[in-house]
Motif scaffolding. Sequence first.
Motif, PDB file in Angstrom:
ATOM      1  N   LEU A 118      -4.364 -16.343  -8.719  1.00 35.49           N
ATOM      2  CA  LEU A 118      -3.428 -15.261  -8.376  1.00 35.49           C
ATOM      3  C   LEU A 118      -3.056 -14.400  -9.579  1.00 35.49           C
ATOM      4  O   LEU A 118      -2.558 -13.292  -9.408  1.00 35.49           O
ATOM      5  N   THR A 119      -3.303 -14.876 -10.798  1.00 33.76           N
ATOM      6  CA  THR A 119      -3.004 -14.053 -11.967  1.00 33.76           C
ATOM      7  C   THR A 119      -3.928 -12.848 -12.047  1.00 33.76           C
ATOM      8  O   THR A 119      -3.662 -11.899 -12.789  1.00 33.76           O
ATOM      9  N   SER A 120      -5.031 -12.860 -11.311  1.00 34.42           N
ATOM     10  CA  SER A 120      -5.954 -11.724 -11.337  1.00 34.42           C
ATOM     11  C   SER A 120      -5.898 -10.900 -10.062  1.00 34.42           C
ATOM     12  O   SER A 120      -6.771 -10.076  -9.810  1.00 34.42           O
ATOM     13  N   LEU A 121      -4.858 -11.112  -9.243  1.00 35.71           N
ATOM     14  CA  LEU A 121      -4.721 -10.346  -8.000  1.00 35.71           C
ATOM     15  C   LEU A 121      -3.280  -9.865  -7.852  1.00 35.71           C
ATOM     16  O   LEU A 121      -2.360 -10.674  -7.763  1.00 35.71           O
ATOM     17  N   PRO A 122      -3.042  -8.554  -7.814  1.00 37.93           N
ATOM     18  CA  PRO A 122      -1.670  -8.070  -7.613  1.00 37.93           C
ATOM     19  C   PRO A 122      -1.189  -8.385  -6.201  1.00 37.93           C
ATOM     20  O   PRO A 122      -1.891  -8.116  -5.220  1.00 37.93           O
ATOM     21  N   LEU A 123      -0.010  -8.957  -6.079  1.00 44.81           N
ATOM     22  CA  LEU A 123       0.512  -9.330  -4.767  1.00 44.81           C
ATOM     23  C   LEU A 123       0.818  -8.109  -3.908  1.00 44.81           C
ATOM     24  O   LEU A 123       0.939  -8.229  -2.690  1.00 44.81           O
ATOM     25  N   ALA A 124       0.922  -6.940  -4.516  1.00 38.18           N
ATOM     26  CA  ALA A 124       1.240  -5.714  -3.775  1.00 38.18           C
ATOM     27  C   ALA A 124       0.255  -5.451  -2.653  1.00 38.18           C
ATOM     28  O   ALA A 124       0.612  -4.893  -1.606  1.00 38.18           O
ATOM     29  N   LEU A 125      -1.014  -5.867  -2.818  1.00 34.53           N
ATOM     30  CA  LEU A 125      -2.034  -5.543  -1.828  1.00 34.53           C
ATOM     31  C   LEU A 125      -2.176  -6.570  -0.702  1.00 34.53           C
ATOM     32  O   LEU A 125      -3.047  -6.440   0.161  1.00 34.53           O
ATOM     33  N   LEU A 126      -1.317  -7.592  -0.689  1.00 35.58           N
ATOM     34  CA  LEU A 126      -1.345  -8.522   0.440  1.00 35.58           C
ATOM     35  C   LEU A 126      -0.872  -7.799   1.691  1.00 35.58           C
ATOM     36  O   LEU A 126       0.012  -6.952   1.644  1.00 35.58           O
ATOM     37  N   VAL A 127      -1.470  -8.152   2.823  1.00 37.05           N
ATOM     38  CA  VAL A 127      -1.172  -7.496   4.094  1.00 37.05           C
ATOM     39  C   VAL A 127      -0.251  -8.405   4.905  1.00 37.05           C
ATOM     40  O   VAL A 127      -0.553  -9.581   5.114  1.00 37.05           O
ATOM     41  N   THR A 128       0.875  -7.856   5.360  1.00 38.43           N
ATOM     42  CA  THR A 128       1.935  -8.688   5.954  1.00 38.43           C
ATOM     43  C   THR A 128       1.839  -8.868   7.465  1.00 38.43           C
ATOM     44  O   THR A 128       2.674  -9.541   8.052  1.00 38.43           O
ATOM     45  N   ALA A 129       0.838  -8.279   8.112  1.00 34.97           N
ATOM     46  CA  ALA A 129       0.642  -8.435   9.559  1.00 34.97           C
ATOM     47  C   ALA A 129      -0.851  -8.330   9.837  1.00 34.97           C
ATOM     48  O   ALA A 129      -1.599  -7.741   9.046  1.00 34.97           O
ATOM     49  N   PRO A 130      -1.326  -8.896  10.957  1.00 32.52           N
ATOM     50  CA  PRO A 130      -2.756  -8.790  11.281  1.00 32.52           C
ATOM     51  C   PRO A 130      -3.205  -7.329  11.255  1.00 32.52           C
ATOM     52  O   PRO A 130      -2.600  -6.482  11.902  1.00 32.52           O
ATOM     53  N   PRO A 131      -4.235  -7.021  10.470  1.00 29.38           N
ATOM     54  CA  PRO A 131      -4.662  -5.623  10.338  1.00 29.38           C
ATOM     55  C   PRO A 131      -5.265  -5.075  11.623  1.00 29.38           C
ATOM     56  O   PRO A 131      -5.895  -5.808  12.384  1.00 29.38           O
TER      57      PRO A 131
END
Length: 586
Positions: free
Chosen positions: A266-279
């Motif tokens: 996770l240190t190499s992935l910004p959490l900002a781009l996580l998707v909070t609902a089924p796309p």
Amino acid sequence: MNVRLSKLVTFPLLAVALSAQTTPDIKIEPVPSPDVLRSEAFEAAQYAQISGAAAALDKTTARFAAGGGPLAVLEQERDKKLAEIEAVDRQFSALIERGAQVPEQERRALTERRAALRAEVDVIEAKIAKDFPQYFDLTRPKALDIAAVQKLLNPDEAMVVILVSDDASYTWAVTREGSTWSRSEAMKQDALAAKVNTLRASMEVDGARGSGRQPPPAAGGAAAVAPQGKAFDRKLAHEIYKELIAPVEGVLKGKQVLLTNVSGPLTSLPLALLVTAPPQGSDTDPAAVATSPWLIDKYALAELPSVSALRSLRCLLIEKPADAHPGCVDRAGSPAYAQVRSGGITLAAYGAPTLAGAYTPETGRSVTPGLAGQMYKGKLADPEKLRALAYLPQAKAELESLQKSFGTQSTVVIGDAATEAAVKSSKAVAGARFVVFSTHGLLATEVGDNAEPGLVFTPPQKATELDDGLLTMSEVTELKIPADVVVLSACNTAAGDGKDAGGLSGLARAFFQAGARSLLVSHWAVSDAATSLLMQQTFGNIQKGDVAGRARALQAAMKTVRSEGTGQFVSPKYWAAFTLVGDPGK
């Protein structure tokens, strides 16, 4: 004790008797309450990460010990006593080999001598902690329990800590009002690393520094798909969110700012781009991507290099004790941490160093193949090997764009003039509100086991202590950089291979020690056009004061970049590369 909690107790610190079968002959210690277990596990997770950064922190201690002044004298005295303790330990080992032939008086004398030396070390440590609290906190970080974190949080904030291990990932969520934790076997180290690598594989963009390619045209928003046709997998991004964040979101209800501390992949992935609902829709459809519910839309985000950094930033690295957060127990101020609010220049930027290497799209790495781990020649960096790193053709354009935006309120140094010596002697760096370093960032895993993380500048013909081309963590701590934001706009500054051994943590702590309140660091080779827009929007939001706090300023800037033009920047590869590290506030 419920099943979920008992599964989480895998740390040696937390070993407890779980068997329900007892006999009158065996005394069973009472099982700690879930709250106690949760807090103990929370501390154990921090010590696991602190140990990973120990080598980099030792370098900082060694540099100060080699210098002059009262702090150096104390560190030298401490090192001398520790060397004497090692000598006593060797004598003990020799006694053990002699066995029963050793007189008891000799054993007792060595034991007493070791205890006396240890007491002297403790006295020295206590004096360092009292007289140099900021330095002590930097080089001897300690874990915080949940209660201490709760006192340091603001009403609209929450902290999320994620520890990734071989068997599972563990998430803690803490607010002023409560805390919880969860465990995900689906996101154990190897499985999570594979998912993160898949997401990062879709992050190469045209117009990225070092690529030499121009960004795609805005018409039709076709840039939502990578040039190679590799679309960002929103379903996978939602899966990570569902396993690691969603289980603890009950505690996060009503919070607007998340302070995060993560480990492993996770240190190499910004959490900002996580998707909070089924796309919804296709990942190759820009319109569908544009309507995705990203984590950054739900919370303003700020990463902490460690949990204890919250205490450092709010209690110690401040101008006056009166500026400390109400939840601070120990407070220490210094004029060195007075923030730049007015006067002087607004922007100081150094980067686009003169380098000779070619970009390697096969790896997307900032280090030319074959050079990783070989950057040093003795105690100094090797200028020739640094010079062989990839030239960054887009860094110059980015810095010139920022110079155009800030005009006479900026100092921008590029090319041959962008040297380590120039940074160290710069009055602009010491007086600017925003400081930008647009260059390669090397982590500890990239420059060798015995070296430090650092930033690359135009290498000199001959390496010296003043300038070997690599501004290291310990050298940063000796600078004065009282900026609101320091930008590390480089290839893979935030993390290297997902096994950040003190890289980002060490660099971030060093800049905090130098006076910076926050950092913006990049996770991959970034788009020049999108980055310039993101920086201008973020800085502008902070300056105008219409967005409360740095984390919210970045959050708003990301939304602006996504909506730019006809949608050429809707993919997270353009707007999510940067993470705010440090205090999210004003």
